[in-house]
Design a protein around this motif. Structure first.
Motif, PDB file in Angstrom:
ATOM      1  N   LEU A   1       0.823  -1.200   0.000  1.00 34.97           N
ATOM      2  CA  LEU A   1       0.000   0.000   0.000  1.00 34.97           C
ATOM      3  C   LEU A   1       0.861   1.255   0.000  1.00 34.97           C
ATOM      4  CD1 LEU A   1      -2.895   1.111   0.163  1.00 34.97           C
ATOM      5  CD2 LEU A   1      -2.680   1.036   2.666  1.00 34.97           C
ATOM      6  N   ALA A   2       2.051   1.157   0.548  1.00 34.60           N
ATOM      7  CA  ALA A   2       2.956   2.308   0.588  1.00 34.60           C
ATOM      8  C   ALA A   2       3.636   2.558  -0.755  1.00 34.60           C
ATOM      9  CB  ALA A   2       4.007   2.096   1.676  1.00 34.60           C
ATOM     10  N   GLN A   3       3.448   1.659  -1.712  1.00 32.03           N
ATOM     11  CA  GLN A   3       4.091   1.812  -3.023  1.00 32.03           C
ATOM     12  C   GLN A   3       3.014   1.822  -4.116  1.00 32.03           C
ATOM     13  OE1 GLN A   3       6.846  -1.479  -3.192  1.00 32.03           O
ATOM     14  NE2 GLN A   3       8.231  -0.571  -1.695  1.00 32.03           N
ATOM     15  N   LEU A   4       2.157   2.813  -4.059  1.00 34.67           N
ATOM     16  CA  LEU A   4       1.034   2.890  -4.996  1.00 34.67           C
ATOM     17  C   LEU A   4       1.496   3.107  -6.432  1.00 34.67           C
ATOM     18  CD1 LEU A   4      -1.578   4.995  -2.989  1.00 34.67           C
ATOM     19  CD2 LEU A   4      -1.509   2.518  -3.344  1.00 34.67           C
ATOM     20  N   GLU A   5       2.579   3.839  -6.625  1.00 36.76           N
ATOM     21  CA  GLU A   5       3.065   4.068  -7.979  1.00 36.76           C
ATOM     22  C   GLU A   5       3.483   2.753  -8.630  1.00 36.76           C
ATOM     23  OE1 GLU A   5       3.709   5.748 -11.459  1.00 36.76           O
ATOM     24  OE2 GLU A   5       2.790   6.732  -9.721  1.00 36.76           O
ATOM     25  N   GLN A   6       4.098   1.903  -7.862  1.00 37.51           N
ATOM     26  CA  GLN A   6       4.486   0.594  -8.386  1.00 37.51           C
ATOM     27  C   GLN A   6       3.258  -0.243  -8.704  1.00 37.51           C
ATOM     28  OE1 GLN A   6       6.668  -2.108  -5.728  1.00 37.51           O
ATOM     29  NE2 GLN A   6       8.138  -2.419  -7.382  1.00 37.51           N
ATOM     30  N   LEU A   7       2.222  -0.112  -7.889  1.00 38.40           N
ATOM     31  CA  LEU A   7       0.976  -0.837  -8.149  1.00 38.40           C
ATOM     32  C   LEU A   7       0.350  -0.362  -9.463  1.00 38.40           C
ATOM     33  CD1 LEU A   7      -0.702  -3.030  -6.709  1.00 38.40           C
ATOM     34  CD2 LEU A   7      -2.118  -1.200  -5.756  1.00 38.40           C
ATOM     35  N   ARG A   8       0.418   0.951  -9.727  1.00 38.99           N
ATOM     36  CA  ARG A   8      -0.095   1.474 -10.999  1.00 38.99           C
ATOM     37  C   ARG A   8       0.697   0.914 -12.182  1.00 38.99           C
ATOM     38  NH1 ARG A   8       0.014   6.393  -7.963  1.00 38.99           N
ATOM     39  NH2 ARG A   8      -2.091   7.073  -7.358  1.00 38.99           N
ATOM     40  N   GLN A   9       1.999   0.817 -12.014  1.00 39.85           N
ATOM     41  CA  GLN A   9       2.832   0.259 -13.086  1.00 39.85           C
ATOM     42  C   GLN A   9       2.493  -1.202 -13.357  1.00 39.85           C
ATOM     43  OE1 GLN A   9       6.888   0.934 -11.934  1.00 39.85           O
ATOM     44  NE2 GLN A   9       6.720   3.183 -12.058  1.00 39.85           N
ATOM     45  N   HIS A  10       2.231  -1.938 -12.305  1.00 43.28           N
ATOM     46  CA  HIS A  10       1.838  -3.343 -12.484  1.00 43.28           C
ATOM     47  C   HIS A  10       0.515  -3.445 -13.243  1.00 43.28           C
ATOM     48  CE1 HIS A  10       5.182  -4.494 -10.166  1.00 43.28           C
ATOM     49  NE2 HIS A  10       4.660  -4.436  -8.955  1.00 43.28           N
ATOM     50  N   LYS A  11      -0.391  -2.512 -12.949  1.00 46.78           N
ATOM     51  CA  LYS A  11      -1.680  -2.517 -13.658  1.00 46.78           C
ATOM     52  C   LYS A  11      -1.485  -2.232 -15.144  1.00 46.78           C
ATOM     53  CE  LYS A  11      -4.195   0.842 -14.472  1.00 46.78           C
ATOM     54  NZ  LYS A  11      -4.978   2.088 -14.508  1.00 46.78           N
ATOM     55  N   GLU A  12      -0.666  -1.232 -15.462  1.00 52.84           N
ATOM     56  CA  GLU A  12      -0.402  -0.908 -16.868  1.00 52.84           C
ATOM     57  C   GLU A  12       0.298  -2.062 -17.568  1.00 52.84           C
ATOM     58  OE1 GLU A  12      -1.611   1.639 -18.371  1.00 52.84           O
ATOM     59  OE2 GLU A  12      -2.460   2.463 -16.513  1.00 52.84           O
ATOM     60  N   GLN A  13       1.201  -2.709 -16.870  1.00 50.35           N
ATOM     61  CA  GLN A  13       1.893  -3.871 -17.447  1.00 50.35           C
ATOM     62  C   GLN A  13       0.921  -5.007 -17.719  1.00 50.35           C
ATOM     63  OE1 GLN A  13       5.046  -5.266 -14.933  1.00 50.35           O
ATOM     64  NE2 GLN A  13       5.741  -6.825 -16.404  1.00 50.35           N
ATOM     65  N   LEU A  14      -0.037  -5.196 -16.802  1.00 46.65           N
ATOM     66  CA  LEU A  14      -1.047  -6.240 -16.975  1.00 46.65           C
ATOM     67  C   LEU A  14      -1.902  -5.988 -18.204  1.00 46.65           C
ATOM     68  CD1 LEU A  14      -2.639  -8.706 -15.805  1.00 46.65           C
ATOM     69  CD2 LEU A  14      -4.026  -7.036 -14.561  1.00 46.65           C
ATOM     70  N   LEU A  15      -2.312  -4.728 -18.402  1.00 44.47           N
ATOM     71  CA  LEU A  15      -3.198  -4.404 -19.525  1.00 44.47           C
ATOM     72  C   LEU A  15      -2.457  -4.331 -20.855  1.00 44.47           C
ATOM     73  CD1 LEU A  15      -5.421  -1.620 -17.888  1.00 44.47           C
ATOM     74  CD2 LEU A  15      -5.996  -4.028 -18.258  1.00 44.47           C
ATOM     75  N   GLY A  16      -1.180  -3.992 -20.824  1.00 42.60           N
ATOM     76  CA  GLY A  16      -0.457  -3.763 -22.076  1.00 42.60           C
ATOM     77  C   GLY A  16       0.360  -4.923 -22.583  1.00 42.60           C
ATOM     78  N   SER A  17       0.370  -6.025 -21.891  1.00 44.84           N
ATOM     79  CA  SER A  17       1.214  -7.159 -22.291  1.00 44.84           C
ATOM     80  C   SER A  17       0.567  -7.978 -23.401  1.00 44.84           C
ATOM     81  CB  SER A  17       1.522  -8.051 -21.094  1.00 44.84           C
ATOM     82  OG  SER A  17       2.314  -7.367 -20.154  1.00 44.84           O
ATOM     83  N   GLU A  18       1.385  -8.810 -24.030  1.00 43.57           N
ATOM     84  CA  GLU A  18       0.942  -9.699 -25.105  1.00 43.57           C
ATOM     85  C   GLU A  18       1.313 -11.132 -24.746  1.00 43.57           C
ATOM     86  OE1 GLU A  18      -0.732  -9.022 -27.833  1.00 43.57           O
ATOM     87  OE2 GLU A  18      -0.831  -6.847 -27.503  1.00 43.57           O
TER      88      GLU A  18
END
Length: 439
Positions: A245-262
């Motif tokens: 929870l203290a690393q929300l920016e990293q959580l956002r990056q994981h979300k973008e990686q999840l949506l943008g992967s192939e």
């Protein structure tokens, strides 16, 4: 046997003529009946010297087959995955199933007669060459090994690669992204940091997908059994850890990686090779990997077509025949193509049947010393392949075909007039160094 000698004696006596008498025609020995001739065993002949030499040459070519070159991108990932796989392979060798780890081309009896030994793929994670029937398993092993390196990336690879229903996957990814967005937008609200595992939406959209649970665990969720407010009993939840929870920016990056992967896709190995000029250029012997149907189904289809060919040709219109031909073409997954150069040398490669003609043009250009030289490819019968967007199965170039390369005559004349010395072949020297002979 006694009757045969008596008859022969009588014939000799009959032929003995006196003076002035004519000799009669000699009687012919009795012919052996066809049934007796067929029943008589014929001596079995061994292979000729030419056949033995051809077999020896084919075996030598198979033993000298070049290794696949490793791609240079993502080398750190591949190196680690290879290390993990080698460790697993070493452990497996101590068990009873050690021999199953061999991924090289199979050395089957009669493989020397095939134009290509099979269909092979290059794993993007390890760079290894794997046969078609082990492609899926190899990808699973490679992704599994990568969990020790980057569990988030490995779980995303698993989600995108092994969930084949793309619409269900799209819905699941959007729901997962919504969970993460709620946490990032409302980090102070505890209700968004908890996901009830028995929730209907979670079960129908997320839990049914492979790799999703491993993703939630990798990004910082842990499983907890919590009481249900206002009710007796407990239920299981995913709860986000405080450190995550203290690393929300990293959580956002994981979300973008999840949506943008192939999906992780193994690349089809072209098995590029060059042959010397040969009268056997139009002869192809393909392994079963090139077909959608099994060998038995192919034989049955061929038999049925042979029995009905005359009647079908008489009753069907041209449009119906063309539609049937297209249906036949869809039975092939791959195609083996050869391009004959003006000097007679042959360039061979393996392609998907649904790939476009432009892929073949690119394949040929990559094999040339000077890739800027203009050329065109002619199909069987001299048909010019001008529409590079057509697929091979739409052009009738499946499951195999021999094409001809033609240079731009005016440009080649200018080049020959201005050059002092022409190379022996337009192909790259490294390809000519591995030139083979068609058997």
């Amino acid at each position: 046997m006694r009757k045969f000698f008596q008859k022969t004696k009588a014939d000799l006596k009959f032929r003995t003529a006196g003076p002035g008498q004519k000799l009669s025609e000699p009687s012919r020995p009795p012919r052996e009946s066809p049934k007796a001739a067929a029943a008589a065993p014929r001596p079995r002949q061994g292979p000729t010297d030419e056949a033995q030499m051809a077999a020896a040459a084919a075996l030598a070519r198979m033993e000298g087959r070049p290794k696949a070159r490793l791609p240079s991108s993502q080398e750190a990932i591949r190196s680690q995955v290879r290390k993990e796989l080698r460790a697993e392979a070493a452990a497996a060798e101590r068990g009873p199933d050690a021999e199953e780890g061999d991924t090289g081309p199979p050395a089957e009896d009669g493989a020397a007669a095939l134009s290509v030994s099979g269909i092979y793929f290059i794993c993007p994670l390890t760079g290894e060459l794997v046969p078609r029937d082990r492609k899926e398993q190899h990808l699973r092993e490679a992704i599994q090994s990568y969990f020790s390196v980057d569990p988030v990336a490995a779980s995303i690879m698993e989600i995108h690669t092994f969930n084949k229903d793309r619409e269900r996957l799209r819905v699941g990814l959007e729901t997962m992204a919504k969970y993460l967005d709620n946490i990032c937008l409302h980090p102070e609200e505890e209700k968004y940091r908890k996901i009830k595992l028995q929730n209907k939406v979670f079960q129908e959209r997320i839990s049914c997908l492979e790799g999703t649970h491993r993703f939630f665990q990798a990004v910082g969720f842990e499983t907890k059994t919590l009481p249900i407010p206002g009710q007796e009993g407990t239920e299981q939840f995913y709860v986000l850890r405080e450190e995550a929870l203290a690393q929300l920016e990293q959580l956002r990056q994981h979300k973008e990686q999840l949506l943008g992967s192939e999906p992780v896709r193994a690349r089809l190995d072209r098995q590029c090779c060059v042959f010397k000029p040969s009268p056997a250029a139009t002869t192809f012997q393909l392994p079963p990997d090139f077909y959608n149907l099994t060998a038995e189904e192919l034989r049955r289809e061929q038999r049925l077509r042979t029995e009905a060919v005359e009647k079908a040709s008489m009753l069907r219109t041209k449009a119906m025949r063309e539609k049937e031909e297209q249906r036949e073409m869809r039975k092939y997954n791959y195609t083996l193509l050869r391009v004959r150069f003006p000097d007679g040398y042959l360039l061979q490669g393996t392609f998907y049947a649904r790939e476009s003609v432009s892929e073949l043009y690119s394949f040929v250009r990559e094999a040339l010393r000077d890739d800027w030289l203009p050329f065109e490819l002619l199909g069987p019968g001299g048909l010019r392949l001008t529409d590079e967007n057509l697929a091979f199965n739409e052009c009738g170039l499946v499951p195999s075909a021999l094409l001809t390369l033609a240079w731009d005559e005016a440009l080649m004349a200018d080049i020959q007039a201005g050059a002092e010395e022409q190379p022996e072949s337009p192909l790259k020297p490294e390809l000519l160094a591995r030139v083979q002979t068609l058997s």
